[in-house]
Design a protein around this motif. Structure first.
Motif, PDB file in Angstrom:
ATOM      1  N   PHE A  75      75.143  34.214 -34.020  1.00  0.00           N
ATOM      2  CA  PHE A  75      75.913  35.250 -33.321  1.00  0.00           C
ATOM      3  C   PHE A  75      75.417  36.576 -33.864  1.00  0.00           C
TER       4      PHE A  75
ATOM      5  N   LYS B 259      81.556  24.187 -38.343  1.00  0.00           N
ATOM      6  CA  LYS B 259      82.036  22.953 -37.700  1.00  0.00           C
ATOM      7  C   LYS B 259      82.434  23.201 -36.247  1.00  0.00           C
ATOM      8  N   SER B 260      83.265  24.209 -36.059  1.00  0.00           N
ATOM      9  CA  SER B 260      83.738  24.483 -34.690  1.00  0.00           C
ATOM     10  C   SER B 260      82.575  24.891 -33.802  1.00  0.00           C
TER      11      SER B 260
ATOM     12  N   LEU C 167      87.739  38.208 -34.217  1.00  0.00           N
ATOM     13  CA  LEU C 167      87.439  36.935 -33.574  1.00  0.00           C
ATOM     14  C   LEU C 167      86.064  36.408 -33.955  1.00  0.00           C
TER      15      LEU C 167
ATOM     16  N   GLY D 262      88.227  30.137 -37.787  1.00  0.00           N
ATOM     17  CA  GLY D 262      89.678  30.029 -37.791  1.00  0.00           C
ATOM     18  C   GLY D 262      90.276  30.215 -39.176  1.00  0.00           C
TER      19      GLY D 262
END
Ligand SMILES: Nc1ncnc2c1ncn2[C@@H]1O[C@H](COP(=O)(O)OP(=O)(O)OP(=O)(O)O)[C@@H](O)[C@H]1O
Ligand SMILES: Nc1ncnc2c1ncn2[C@@H]1O[C@H](COP(=O)(O)OP(=O)(O)OP(=O)(O)O)[C@@H](O)[C@H]1O
Ligand SMILES: [Mg+2]
Ligand SMILES: [Mg+2]
Lengths: 315, 317, 312, 505
Positions: free
Chosen positions: D32, D61-62, D394, D398
């Protein structure tokens, strides 16, 4: 027939400017007296919350339900009310439209000749020997009156090789909008000799010229008090000359008497033309004196005036 | 390199409104054959000043979250201009009280709007729409549609220029800077942005949500009130219809300027950019002399075009 | 508490109750309204508003807002009173093009992720401009079919009542019951979840906007039938009226919470609210303000109910 | 049409290494901007296998699972499913066709729709006459199969459910099948909002699904859960796979080691720092309930099944609702990040400072320098994984978002800290740090009201109140605390039958 027990309603679509306020006020003054004199039983005025034909159509339908004998209408649109007006006529109600007239054949129309109001301006410029560039300040796009006056101006200019429209803006009959629009276009224009207007926009136009540091051209005015007193000031200071014309707000009272006469059984023509109220260099002071501060030059009609005018018309 | 530039522009969505302004100006001047470029800017600055002042309030309201919008601005302008002119009554000594009364009228309407939204839980669009009708009635009763002139000193003051720049534009610029500062550096400003992202989260984060909402509607009303008085001074008196054009104009200006309609993100520079842009579009089309229908059509297409290139509103994730 | 008495049921019923209360008020003021003829007069102008409201509701269902519906309805009326009468084929094509344009705008909004509110604001200028070009001065003539269609006098109840009932039923089936309606409302409730389930948000937005276009077209044609001729500014107020009606019907601006039956009732309520004022005698100065008060009163009722619900 | 997760559970042998490879991810990388979320990683998932995926917050992981579910596309690498190379033409639809389902870390149901209607969103095949009945039956079967005694009505609107029950619905939905079969179900921190009962039920269901030949990938920070459910465990660290072995080859300590954390200290009853000064008092909501009291310096646990009034008590204190007595400033650490916690448009820094603002002011204005400095200090303290605090919140994983929310509350000078199951998705290393921090802060005089769904966390509290049906039914001192005591209290004096009975597995 006897009209003593009859009810006449005014259906109005807009109250947000000085002309309409004067119109409503004239209606109130004249009908109150008429009710007191026992001419009619009642004559209330109704204004819709938004200047919209659909809302006014609904309002007229409600008046049909209410059982009014006659409905006087200043119409939001010359055509969009036709359905509702037809229903009223079918219910045996007398429908009189004025200022904003309706094309439905069963309705009576009291109008000034808006085309003539346009042509009159060009004629005046011509009479003053003005040649060159013309700025046109129009009303609200897509509205009937705007188009009529515009057509009158355009026709006049076409017939005169000395005048040329170099710019055209929509002032929405509102001083502030006219001021803004004229101020915007002015820098892009060459010298302007005269401004043709539609009423309610002359003072804003003058302000825009002043703010831009331009020489004030001959601005045709629309009988608003602020325009007239500005004219008076200019006249006293520099000998400024112009002319002012518009439809009198008191035309509502004319319509009232027409409705009353029709209810009484008189036969009147379907189309009636009201004289345009004109203020000239000569009667400026006089007119100004009779115009309420911040309002519009007005004429309120009495029943006799109406009879006289109509007699003149018939001839 | 290009990506960096793109990032910069994404962070400053108001860039587009200024680019649009410049382009429109160029087109206008070329239409008029090079005439009046400078005067156009001056006129644009003057009239955009009014737009900016009211739009700043609208921006704060819109920033407090989806559904929040102030539709009572036109009526407030009608009311406050009448109040201001009645209080001033052409007396130079009453200018300050007149301005104060106009602002107070606006603040009161703003407070009432919030009361409707909060106590009666009416969605803001409907609440401000309803209150605007009531306010218009009050304005009619108060002013009877009669035009009262401003005191000469006041009229001169609002039309004056300082070093060639309209005084009004300077006032509006100062207001814009002040609002930007408030948004960035005060608890109230941050709260407004927080509420816009989520009322619930803002409340849970311990921010005073209700106070900020109340202040925001009052700010919008107060700015509209002030603008009403200034417009009356500028155009020779009050009238009932002088606010009508600001209903949709403020919304367009706020959003074209890059403020997020879904709330939480305000863009102050964009207010200026978009206000100038909207003024110049009209000027350009007037100067080009196309028919009224075509004018509106092109205006619409330009608005959509600017928004489309200015782009992305919703968060990518 | 038995299920039929639950608070949420009362909330659902509220639009109907409001409408009933308003009708009662009108009947009380003007008994003459309580007739076939009276109801027809009171309600026939709600037909186009009902269609416009449902168009708005479709857009609100996916968290967008349409500020152009009023102008679009006007444009349809203008096309209807000119092209459709003089050159029917061209007229129909023009109307279809309008619907397609609506769909395209939906695509643009999704593709560039634009705020619908400004796009449709710009769009309203486009529609209005086109309307003025098609019909520079008010006038034209409605196709005879339309004017006769809206003046049909069915048995038992006047036409607007049937239209409202049928439209409400169809809307309920399509939006609240059908499987596609669920996807539509889901797209309003959580667009990302819907996209992650493999639905194309582009297809959803385009179809929603095109449907709004169809409904807007129906609104324009029925309005034209009632007024018999067009005007470029004829329906501009429908934009705000349609929004208010949708909300009055219990919907929220975001989150895919829309109720077709409520929206139809809301549209009728707003139509009647203005009439109610004509029947009451209010000084002309306050007539405009009184419309505001009525709106406030109607919505305050809803708030009161929610308040009760919370405290009980 | 069946609910696979709830189907009969034939006792099939656990999938061995010989089983057929279902998903083959090779050299998958993802960046990203400047952040390299995934260095090239290779992961396979076999048929009938339950793969456990662990790693610290922000390990990737996500991101990896988002790629596998088609929600993100990889920057590099190949993806094959059931032997077919789908690289470059794989998206959400493709994933659905291949039978890949995902329960995302951030819940993704439509809150305005009913449970049955949400099933429709996931299944294009649910249409035509009678679809509502079919959808309801499908969800009913799935929920009954996985969470017996769930008590949900298929017409219930999802938005009105507590977060735990929403998670149950989403999990159940992932296991439903129409003509599109479920072959691989990805569960990204599925138990983060579930109470112990429901979590156990889920583990059992995942095992049954594997036994019937389906594959699952389970991500969790609860190591015991991973050990209970997985056949094979993959450990990720900083965007790379650092360990990949069968379950049998791991111990609890081994996993924590591989993740790069110090092994957890042994559990001990903490020395209370409570004082006599009462900070919070909430009267009993019913006659048979207990009054809630918390003293200065005390850590109070709120326990019981999820959704029985614990959060309501916290919100009542936060809002100082009538009847509650609150002696001092309050700050809240929310657990449901997306609806209660994160300002999505703001940077990490602004998200942190939201609660500090009143105290960051000098002369009425926010001191931007101090804001930055304090945010920076918290980044160090919590080892927040980000290159720049001005990045959008964001962009954090998490767990790291959750850390920022801790900073928001603890950075404020509030004397009472409310925590609404705040460790959802926080990795075990960070948890240890936060536990220690809470203890220190309590010693310094702060009061903590701590709602948790993790039994272990209650041992960090001085006292625990057990909730049932909206009121407090028991108070347990640290010494009396045990899992049995809490469970018993949760069901005390209430008929056990209409509740989920704790799964003995
Ligand atoms: N949309 C995004 N933009 C920028 N960075 C991102 C984005 N999504 C994830 N990242 C970054 O990628 C890295 C991996 O994040 P990911 O969500 O995969 O972590 P995770 O292992 O699931 O952690 P957790 O256990 O906290 O959920 C993190 O550093 C995160 O900050
Ligand atoms: N995770 C779960 N597993 C099984 N049953 C549950 C679970 N969560 C809730 N329930 C059951 O659902 C029923 C109602 O729960 P609900 O969330 O409505 O409680 P509540 O009292 O309304 O809580 P709150 O006041 O916090 O909203 C309870 O009887 C409980 O047994
Ligand atoms: Mg994660
Ligand atoms: Mg996590």
């Amino acid at each position: 027939a006897e009209t003593k027990d009859m009810k006449i309603a005014l259906s109005n679509n807009f109250a947000g400017n000085s002309w309409r306020q004067a119109m409503l006020k004239s209606w109130e003054t004249v009908t109150k007296q008429a009710v007191a004199d026992g001419v009619v039983a009642e004559a209330p005025a109704f204004t819709t919350s938004e200047n919209q034909a659909t809302e006014q159509a609904a309002q007229i339908q409600n008046m049909i339900l209410q059982g009014y004998n006659a409905i006087v209408i200043d119409a939001a649109s010359p055509t969009a009310l036709n359905g509702a007006i037809r229903q009223a006529c079918d219910a045996g109600i007398v429908v009189v439209t004025f200022d904003g007239i309706a094309t439905e054949p069963c309705a009576y129309r009291i109008a000034v000749d808006f085309k003539k109001l346009g042509g009159m301006q060009v004629d005046y410029f011509k009479s003053r020997g003005i040649k060159g560039n013309l700025l046109e300040v129009r009303g609200l796009a897509g509205v009937f009156v705007d188009d009529e006056i515009h057509d009158g101006i355009e026709a006049g200019v076409k017939a005169d090789p000395d005048l040329k429209i170099v710019g055209s803006v929509h002032g929405n009959w509102t001083q502030t909008v006219a001021q803004k629009e004229v101020a915007g276009i002015l820098p892009t224009l060459p010298d302007v000799a005269a401004v043709a207007t539609q009423g309610g926009d002359g003072f804003g136009t003058a302000q825009a010229f002043k703010d831009a540091g331009r020489k004030t051209p001959v601005i045709f005015l629309g009988n608003r008090e602020d325009e007239l007193s500005w004219w008076k000031q200019q006249k006293d200071a520099t000998g400024y000359q112009t002319m002012s014309a518009s439809i009198a707000p008191g035309s509502s009272t004319f319509a009232f008497w027409v409705a009353k006469k029709l209810l009484a059984g008189e036969k009147l023509p379907q189309d009636m033309v009201l004289p345009i109220t004109v203020v000239t260099q000569d009667n400026l002071e006089d007119q100004l004196k009779h115009t309420e501060k911040g309002s519009v030059t007005n004429v309120e009609y009495k029943e006799a005036d109406v009879s006289g005018l109509l007699a003149g018309l018939k001839k | 390199m290009l990506a960096a530039l793109r990032g910069r522009i994404a962070a400053a969505p108001w860039i587009w409104s200024f680019l649009g302004t410049a382009a429109t100006w160029l087109v206008t001047v070329s239409i008029s054959g090079g005439r009046g470029g400078e005067e156009i800017i001056s006129a644009a600055l003057t009239f955009s000043a009014f737009t900016v002042l009211v739009s700043l309030g609208q921006m704060m309201v819109i920033t407090t979250g989806p559904g929040n919008v102030d539709l009572s601005i036109p009526s407030v302008i009608a009311l406050s201009s009448a109040v201001a002119m009645l209080v001033m009554d052409e007396r130079a000594g009453m200018i300050v009280p007149g301005l104060a009364a106009a602002v107070a009228a606006g603040l009161a309407v703003g407070g009432a709007n919030y009361g409707l939204i909060r106590l009666l839980r009416i969605p803001p669009i409907i609440a401000t729409l309803s209150s605007s009708l009531v306010v218009m009635s009050v304005a009619i009763v108060l002013g009877r549609g009669l035009k009262i002139k401003p005191p000469q000193v006041f009229a001169d003051a609002v039309t004056t220029k300082v070093a060639g720049v309209p005084l009004l534009a300077i006032v509006a610029l100062a207001a814009a800077v002040a609002i930007a500062f408030v948004l960035e550096r005060t608890l109230y400003g941050r709260t407004v942005s927080a509420i816009g992202q989520s009322r619930r989260i803002a409340r849970l984060a311990g921010l005073d949500v209700e106070r900020a909402s109340l202040l925001t509607y009052m700010l919008s009303g107060g700015l509209a009130g002030l603008t009403g008085a200034l417009i009356a001074g500028f155009s020779g008196g009050n009238s009932l219809d002088q606010g009508a054009e600001y209903l949709l104009l403020t919304i367009a200006v706020v959003v074209i300027g890059g403020t997020s309609v879904s709330g939480g993100r305000a863009s102050v520079p964009g207010i200026w950019g978009a206000a100038l842009f909207m003024f110049l579009i009209v000027t350009m089309l007037n100067a080009s002399g196309v028919s009224p229908g075509l004018r509106m059509l092109i205006t619409g297409l330009i608005i959509i075009g600017v928004i489309a290139v200015g782009g992305s509103e919703r968060a990518p994730r | 508490m038995p299920r039929f008495l639950s608070w949420s049921a009362a909330e659902r019923l509220l639009p109907a109750l409001t409408l009933a209360a308003l009708l009662a008020g009108i009947f009380h003021q003007q008994p003459r309204a309580m007739s076939y003829f009276g109801l027809d007069l009171l309600l026939n102008l709600s037909i186009p508003i009902i269609f416009a409201t449902l168009a708005q509701m479709m857009i609100i269902a996916i968290n967008d807002l349409d500020l152009s519906i009023g102008a679009f309805v006007s444009l349809v009326a203008c096309i209807g009173s000119t092209l459709l009468t003089t050159e029917p084929v061209l007229g129909v094509l023009a109307l279809l093009a309008g619907i397609a344009a609506y769909g395209l705008v939906g695509a643009l909004v999704e593709w560039r992720r634009l705020p619908s509110i400004v796009v449709t604001l710009g769009l309203s200028f486009v529609w209005l401009g086109l309307a003025v070009i098609v019909l520079p001065t008010p006038g034209g003539r409605a196709p005879a079919v339309l004017s006769t269609l809206v003046r049909v006098k069915p048995p038992f109840a006047p036409l607007p009542v049937y239209v409202a009932a049928v439209v409400a039923l169809l809307g309920w089936l399509a939006v609240s019951r059908s499987s596609m309606g669920v996807v539509l409302r889901g797209a309003g409730g959580n667009p990302r979840s819907v996209a992650r389930a493999g639905w194309s948000m582009l297809a959803i937005r385009v179809s929603v906007y095109a449907t709004a276009g169809v409904l807007g077209t129906l609104a324009g044609l029925s309005l034209l039938g009632l007024t018999t001729s067009g005007d470029a500014n004829i329906a501009s107020r429908y934009t705000l009226v349609s929004i208010a009606s949708v909300i009055l019907g219990g919907a929220s601006f975001t989150g895919g919470r829309v109720f077709p039956v409520g929206a139809v009732l809301g549209a009728m309520t707003l139509t009647l609210a203005a009439s109610f004022l004509t029947f009451m005698r209010i000084s002309p100065d306050w007539q405009i303000g009184a419309q505001g008060f009525i709106l406030i009163a109607v919505l305050a009722l809803r708030a009161l109910l929610t308040r009760w619900k919370e405290t009980s | 049409m069946t609910a696979a997760g709830g189907g009969a559970a034939p006792a099939a042998p656990p999938a061995g290494a010989a089983a057929e490879v279902f998903v083959d991810l090779r050299g998958i990388a993802k960046s990203f901007g400047a952040i390299r979320a995934l260095r090239p990683v290779d992961v396979v998932v076999r048929r009938g296998e339950c793969l456990g995926l662990v790693g610290h917050n922000g390990a990737g992981k996500s991101t990896l699972m988002n790629i596998l579910s088609g929600a993100l596309s990889a920057s590099a690498g190949t993806l094959a499913i059931a032997g077919e190379d789908l690289t470059g033409r794989y998206d959400v639809r493709g994933a659905h066709r291949a039978g890949v389902r995902c329960v995302f870390q951030e819940l993704s149901l439509c809150p305005n729709l009913s449970i049955a209607e949400n099933a429709r969103i996931a299944h294009p095949a649910l249409h035509g006459f009678g679809w509502r009945r079919r959808a309801a039956a499908l969800m009913q079967a799935a929920l009954d199969g996985i969470f017996p005694g769930h008590g949900l009505g298929m017409g219930d609107v999802v938005g009105s459910l507590s977060i735990g029950r929403r998670q149950m619905v989403e999990i159940a939905r992932a296991f439903t099948e129409t003509e599109e079969r479920a072959r691989l179900v990805i569960l990204d921190e599925p138990t983060s909002s579930l109470d112990a009962t429901a979590a156990d039920q889920l583990v059992a269901a995942a095992r049954r699904f594997a036994a019937a030949g389906g594959s699952t990938v389970v991500i969790s920070h609860k190591i015991n859960e991973i050990l209970a459910v997985a056949d094979r465990i993959v450990v990720m660290k900083d965007g790379a796979v650092v360990d990949d072995r069968p379950r049998a080859a791991f111990t609890r300590e081994g996993i924590v080691d591989a993740m790069g954390h110090a092994v957890e200290r042994a559990r001990s009853v903490r020395a209370s720092t409570a004082t006599a000064e009462t900070m919070v008092e909430v009267p009993a909501s019913r006659r048979d309930g207990l009054t809630f009291r918390a003293a200065r310096g005390e850590i109070i646990g709120l326990a019981g099944l999820a959704g029985h009034g614990q959060t309501d008590l916290l919100l009542a204190v936060q809002a100082r609702r009538r009847g509650t007595r609150v002696a001092g400033d309050v700050a809240l650490v929310p657990g449901d990040r997306s609806t209660d916690g994160v300002f999505p448009l703001w940077s990490i820094e602004r998200n942190m400072s939201a609660r500090w603002l009143p105290h960051l002011r000098r002369g009425g204005l926010i001191d931007l320098g101090r804001e930055r400095a304090e945010a920076g200090a918290w980044r160090e303290r919590l080892a927040l994984k980000t290159p720049d605090l001005r990045n959008p919140i964001l962009s954090l994983s998490g767990g790291n978002q959750q850390k920022a929310l801790f900073a928001r509350a603890l950075g404020a000078p509030a004397r009472i800290i409310l925590m609404d199951d705040p460790m959802r998705g926080v990795d075990i290393g960070t948890k240890q740090d936060v536990y220690a921090m809470i203890a220190t802060e309590a010693a310094a005089g702060r009061t903590f009201l701590w709602y948790t769904t993790e039994m272990d966390e209650l041992f960090h509290c001085d006292r625990t109140y057990v909730f049932h049906d909206g009121s407090i039914v028991a108070e347990l001192a640290a010494a009396e605390l045990s899992e049995t005591a809490v469970v018993q209290a949760s069901f005390k004096d209430h008929s056990v039958t209409d509740h989920a009975v704790k799964d003995p597995a």
